[in-house]
Design an enzyme around this catalytic site. Sequence first.
Site, mmCIF file in Angstrom:
data_model
loop_
_atom_site.group_PDB
_atom_site.id
_atom_site.type_symbol
_atom_site.label_atom_id
_atom_site.label_comp_id
_atom_site.label_asym_id
_atom_site.label_seq_id
_atom_site.Cartn_x
_atom_site.Cartn_y
_atom_site.Cartn_z
ATOM 1 N N GLU A 47 0.811 -1.329 0.094
ATOM 2 C CA GLU A 47 0.082 -0.002 -0.012
ATOM 3 C C GLU A 47 0.931 1.231 0.151
ATOM 4 O OE1 GLU A 47 -2.762 -0.517 3.159
ATOM 5 O OE2 GLU A 47 -3.992 -1.924 1.954
ATOM 6 N N CYS A 56 -2.030 -5.024 -5.452
ATOM 7 C CA CYS A 56 -2.404 -6.188 -4.813
ATOM 8 C C CYS A 56 -1.468 -7.255 -4.526
ATOM 9 C CB CYS A 56 -3.663 -6.586 -5.492
ATOM 10 S SG CYS A 56 -5.221 -5.785 -5.462
ATOM 11 N N GLU A 58 -1.597 -10.292 -5.586
ATOM 12 C CA GLU A 58 -1.733 -11.238 -6.833
ATOM 13 C C GLU A 58 -0.923 -10.453 -8.154
ATOM 14 O OE1 GLU A 58 -4.210 -10.144 -5.115
ATOM 15 O OE2 GLU A 58 -5.910 -11.496 -5.311
ATOM 16 N N CYS A 89 -9.377 -9.552 -6.742
ATOM 17 C CA CYS A 89 -10.284 -8.494 -7.018
ATOM 18 C C CYS A 89 -10.403 -8.525 -8.552
ATOM 19 C CB CYS A 89 -9.537 -7.125 -6.635
ATOM 20 S SG CYS A 89 -8.349 -6.479 -7.689
HETATM 21 N N1 THU Z 1 -5.956 -6.875 -2.104
HETATM 22 C C1 THU Z 1 -5.129 -7.828 -2.589
HETATM 23 O O1 THU Z 1 -3.975 -7.749 -2.354
HETATM 24 N N2 THU Z 1 -5.738 -8.647 -3.144
HETATM 25 C C2 THU Z 1 -7.287 -8.745 -3.722
HETATM 26 O O2 THU Z 1 -7.415 -9.659 -4.497
HETATM 27 C C3 THU Z 1 -8.018 -7.986 -2.947
HETATM 28 C C4 THU Z 1 -7.355 -6.537 -2.271
HETATM 29 C C5 THU Z 1 -5.444 -5.746 -1.117
HETATM 30 C C6 THU Z 1 -5.597 -4.218 -1.453
HETATM 31 C C7 THU Z 1 -5.266 -3.459 -0.516
HETATM 32 O O3 THU Z 1 -4.051 -3.316 -0.099
HETATM 33 C C8 THU Z 1 -5.941 -4.459 0.544
HETATM 34 O O4 THU Z 1 -6.147 -5.493 0.048
HETATM 35 C C9 THU Z 1 -7.781 -3.987 1.000
HETATM 36 O O5 THU Z 1 -8.213 -3.729 -0.241
#
Ligand code: THU
Length: 130
Positions: A47, A56, A58, A89
């Site tokens: 983040e 993310c 993935e 996501c």
């Molecule tokens: N996030 C992921 O790393 N992968 C996903 O498939 C869904 C969301 C992360 C993004 C963000 O840092 C946190 O989860 C909250 O949305």
Amino acid sequence: MSSAELDDLLSAAHDARARAYAPYSNFRVGAALDVGDGHVILGTNVENASYGLGICAERAAIAAAITAGFRTFHAIAVAGNEGALTSPCGACRQVLAEFNPEMIVVYTTPDGVARTTVAELLPHHFGPFV
Ligand code: THU
């Protein structure tokens, strides 16, 4: 792919999750990508204070794998916060589909673990160029 192998992949995703950088959402995610021949590439969410710049787990794993020279992705495991549904996501689904729509996806849910494929998660993905 056997369920024991997928269990191992999910365990690797949990290990990666421990290294997540998620001070803003406190939602920590780890991903483990099976790139064949026993190799596993990890990713975590990263983040940023400028929220929209976060990536993310993935996509971090895909970027790390491509950088390391891998292009064949058999399966990905995704581990999120305990008790949360952590299916990839929409943006990550599209990125995974770029490389293999038949990729197996395992992810944590409030009830345990779910297993599916990228094509099931994102039917008719955009991809007219390859
Ligand atoms: N996030 C992921 O790393 N992968 C996903 O498939 C869904 C969301 C992360 C993004 C963000 O840092 C946190 O989860 C909250 O949305």
